[in-house]
Write a protein that holds these residues in place. Sequence first.
Motif, PDB file in Angstrom:
ATOM      1  N   ALA A   1       0.961  -1.377  -0.062  1.00  0.00           N
ATOM      2  CA  ALA A   1       0.195  -0.384  -0.411  1.00  0.00           C
ATOM      3  C   ALA A   1       1.001   1.136   0.156  1.00  0.00           C
ATOM      4  N   THR A   2      -0.307   1.538  -0.448  1.00  0.00           N
ATOM      5  CA  THR A   2       0.499   3.891  -0.393  1.00  0.00           C
ATOM      6  C   THR A   2       0.859   4.088   0.920  1.00  0.00           C
ATOM      7  N   THR A   3       1.686   4.265   1.543  1.00  0.00           N
ATOM      8  CA  THR A   3       0.872   5.218   2.993  1.00  0.00           C
ATOM      9  C   THR A   3       0.883   6.354   3.028  1.00  0.00           C
ATOM     10  N   GLY A   4       0.625   6.998   4.305  1.00  0.00           N
ATOM     11  CA  GLY A   4       0.739   8.517   5.068  1.00  0.00           C
ATOM     12  C   GLY A   4       0.753   8.481   6.484  1.00  0.00           C
ATOM     13  N   ARG A   5       1.786   9.377   7.088  1.00  0.00           N
ATOM     14  CA  ARG A   5       1.312   8.593   8.914  1.00  0.00           C
ATOM     15  C   ARG A   5       0.882  10.548   9.304  1.00  0.00           C
ATOM     16  N   TYR A   6       0.190  10.561   9.472  1.00  0.00           N
ATOM     17  CA  TYR A   6      -0.202  12.069  10.398  1.00  0.00           C
ATOM     18  C   TYR A   6       0.001  11.883  11.754  1.00  0.00           C
TER      19      TYR A   6
ATOM     20  N   PHE B   1      -2.429   6.610  10.308  1.00  0.00           N
ATOM     21  CA  PHE B   1      -1.465   5.935   9.656  1.00  0.00           C
ATOM     22  C   PHE B   1      -2.504   5.956   8.594  1.00  0.00           C
ATOM     23  N   VAL B   2      -2.245   6.309   6.877  1.00  0.00           N
ATOM     24  CA  VAL B   2      -3.155   5.915   5.852  1.00  0.00           C
ATOM     25  C   VAL B   2      -2.638   4.797   5.512  1.00  0.00           C
ATOM     26  N   ALA B   3      -3.558   4.084   4.700  1.00  0.00           N
ATOM     27  CA  ALA B   3      -3.470   3.037   3.371  1.00  0.00           C
ATOM     28  C   ALA B   3      -3.774   2.500   2.350  1.00  0.00           C
ATOM     29  N   ARG B   4      -3.638   3.124   1.425  1.00  0.00           N
ATOM     30  CA  ARG B   4      -4.358   3.227  -0.011  1.00  0.00           C
ATOM     31  C   ARG B   4      -3.794   1.926  -0.672  1.00  0.00           C
TER      32      ARG B   4
ATOM     33  N   THR C   1     -10.828  -5.733   7.165  1.00  0.00           N
ATOM     34  CA  THR C   1      -9.754  -6.880   6.874  1.00  0.00           C
ATOM     35  C   THR C   1      -8.314  -5.857   7.581  1.00  0.00           C
ATOM     36  N   THR C   2      -8.039  -5.416   6.558  1.00  0.00           N
ATOM     37  CA  THR C   2      -6.795  -4.491   6.418  1.00  0.00           C
ATOM     38  C   THR C   2      -6.458  -3.545   7.340  1.00  0.00           C
ATOM     39  N   ALA C   3      -7.580  -2.931   7.565  1.00  0.00           N
ATOM     40  CA  ALA C   3      -7.571  -1.344   8.701  1.00  0.00           C
ATOM     41  C   ALA C   3      -6.938  -2.283  10.070  1.00  0.00           C
ATOM     42  N   ARG C   4      -8.009  -3.674  10.433  1.00  0.00           N
ATOM     43  CA  ARG C   4      -7.640  -4.182  11.661  1.00  0.00           C
ATOM     44  C   ARG C   4      -5.707  -4.879  11.598  1.00  0.00           C
ATOM     45  N   LEU C   5      -5.296  -5.159  10.515  1.00  0.00           N
ATOM     46  CA  LEU C   5      -4.495  -5.759  10.640  1.00  0.00           C
ATOM     47  C   LEU C   5      -3.769  -4.507  10.615  1.00  0.00           C
ATOM     48  N   LEU C   6      -3.778  -3.373  10.013  1.00  0.00           N
ATOM     49  CA  LEU C   6      -2.849  -2.041  10.002  1.00  0.00           C
ATOM     50  C   LEU C   6      -2.561  -1.910  11.430  1.00  0.00           C
ATOM     51  N   ARG C   7      -3.757  -1.742  12.570  1.00  0.00           N
ATOM     52  CA  ARG C   7      -4.094  -0.582  14.032  1.00  0.00           C
ATOM     53  C   ARG C   7      -2.919  -1.737  14.561  1.00  0.00           C
ATOM     54  N   ASP C   8      -3.216  -3.297  14.226  1.00  0.00           N
ATOM     55  CA  ASP C   8      -2.506  -4.142  15.645  1.00  0.00           C
ATOM     56  C   ASP C   8      -0.811  -4.675  14.831  1.00  0.00           C
ATOM     57  N   PHE C   9      -0.436  -4.523  13.990  1.00  0.00           N
ATOM     58  CA  PHE C   9       0.781  -5.062  13.513  1.00  0.00           C
ATOM     59  C   PHE C   9       1.266  -3.631  12.143  1.00  0.00           C
TER      60      PHE C   9
ATOM     61  N   PRO D   1       2.376   2.828  12.816  1.00  0.00           N
ATOM     62  CA  PRO D   1       2.683   3.606  14.504  1.00  0.00           C
ATOM     63  C   PRO D   1       2.123   4.032  15.060  1.00  0.00           C
ATOM     64  N   GLU D   2       0.951   4.947  14.886  1.00  0.00           N
ATOM     65  CA  GLU D   2      -0.406   6.246  15.187  1.00  0.00           C
ATOM     66  C   GLU D   2      -1.294   4.988  15.771  1.00  0.00           C
ATOM     67  N   PRO D   3      -2.242   5.400  16.742  1.00  0.00           N
ATOM     68  CA  PRO D   3      -3.388   4.695  16.840  1.00  0.00           C
ATOM     69  C   PRO D   3      -4.791   4.320  16.604  1.00  0.00           C
ATOM     70  N   VAL D   4      -4.425   5.057  15.520  1.00  0.00           N
ATOM     71  CA  VAL D   4      -6.160   5.083  14.948  1.00  0.00           C
ATOM     72  C   VAL D   4      -5.291   4.870  12.872  1.00  0.00           C
ATOM     73  N   ALA D   5      -5.725   4.095  12.014  1.00  0.00           N
ATOM     74  CA  ALA D   5      -5.155   3.495  10.852  1.00  0.00           C
ATOM     75  C   ALA D   5      -6.708   3.263   9.814  1.00  0.00           C
ATOM     76  N   LEU D   6      -6.587   3.962   8.638  1.00  0.00           N
ATOM     77  CA  LEU D   6      -7.021   3.874   8.462  1.00  0.00           C
ATOM     78  C   LEU D   6      -6.739   3.918   6.838  1.00  0.00           C
ATOM     79  N   VAL D   7      -7.894   2.815   6.093  1.00  0.00           N
ATOM     80  CA  VAL D   7      -7.618   1.961   4.657  1.00  0.00           C
ATOM     81  C   VAL D   7      -8.517   2.067   3.755  1.00  0.00           C
ATOM     82  N   VAL D   8      -7.778   2.960   2.982  1.00  0.00           N
ATOM     83  CA  VAL D   8      -9.188   3.633   1.818  1.00  0.00           C
ATOM     84  C   VAL D   8      -8.514   2.527   0.938  1.00  0.00           C
ATOM     85  N   GLY D   9      -9.714   1.846   0.272  1.00  0.00           N
ATOM     86  CA  GLY D   9      -9.580   1.029  -1.192  1.00  0.00           C
ATOM     87  C   GLY D   9     -10.540   1.640  -2.980  1.00  0.00           C
ATOM     88  N   ASP D  10     -10.873   0.702  -3.353  1.00  0.00           N
ATOM     89  CA  ASP D  10     -11.469   0.820  -4.253  1.00  0.00           C
ATOM     90  C   ASP D  10     -12.638   2.041  -3.838  1.00  0.00           C
ATOM     91  N   GLY D  11     -13.379   3.209  -3.751  1.00  0.00           N
ATOM     92  CA  GLY D  11     -14.689   3.367  -3.342  1.00  0.00           C
ATOM     93  C   GLY D  11     -15.014   3.094  -1.668  1.00  0.00           C
TER      94      GLY D  11
END
Length: 393
Positions: free
Chosen positions: A290-295, A299-302, A310-318, A321-331
Amino acid sequence: MSTTGRTATAAPDAVAATLREAPFVRILAAADGDSVAASGVVARALDCPFQVSVTRTAAERERRVAAVADDHPSDAAATLVVGDDADGPALAGRETPASVTAADVARELGASPDPVLALAGVVAAGEMPGAGESASLLAAAEDRGLVERRPGVAVPTADLTDGLAHTTLVHADFSGDPTAAGAALADLDLPAERDETARRAVASLVAIAASGGDDTPPRAAAAAERALRPYATPESPFATLGGYADVLATAAEAAPGTAVALALGHDARDGALTAWRDAAERAHRALREATTGRYDGLFVARYDAAPVATTARLLRDFRSPEPVALVVGDGEAAAAAVDDRTIGAAMRAGADAVGGEAGGDGHTGYARFDPDEDDGAASPDTKEFIAAFRGAL
């Protein structure tokens, strides 16, 4: 729909009283393993016709209610919302897993709930079996010989390579890749018949692989605990309680009809496992590519092909580096937080900014929108959604 996640779950006796008198019950479950399991527990206890649907946004839920009302116009029909707030009976599932409350509702209706299904919902909610109010469910399952704790790793299949490659309870170097998972197991030189020593070796492999990376947040070690020392479930469709929860959670997003069929006790094992494998491979690939960005705090992954929840849960846990993980897919997009960050409200703000729709609670959320095309880069709508989400956190 309220998106704060603070509306209290209705009392089990009150929910049961409403359902008992209804000629028809519509159950609307959020797209997560706990909500789907809870829906199955309640539905199996009903003595009237029912319909179980998975909904991901407030607008979708309203459309489902309207559609069912057209087919069953009686005002006496009851709607039970599971996993979200609602005006009528609701099992919110945040303070206590919805599956635990659903088991209480089933008892109020005079039924004996399936403790393994309910406990799978507890694990899908991120809790350990037997913790808190789920203790009685675990005791009932143990008394009936339905679960047995042993060393090892929680996977749904007897094939350990398949289980390690596709589990979404952890993310490690071998995740999503059966060849790599098989090689990692081969390095352990396990005996053909795995004894307790062999199972402990596999558990150690997973614990270290999931929590020992340079880019792994400290919370990964605690998150990986759900995959260790599993409860074997010899009479369940799946090999372990954690594996059952994993399949329910991924199928609830990727193949909701199959997840509902599984929770209702139908023969949906093969379809659910197919959905689990496909969603797991896409989710683990998204974490790597994923393309990522940290604020600040986010933490954002596209990644267009990601199963976003499912990806947001895994991103948050593993990985985050930030307490909120956002995953943006196609729409679509999903977010997961380590604690209550009013995620549902932030998702609604993001969706409103781009003419989409959303749902969620304080810890998790989902949004659907129609992004403008922009040659593979982040579309203007995607950028606007992310900006609005950040601003609302």
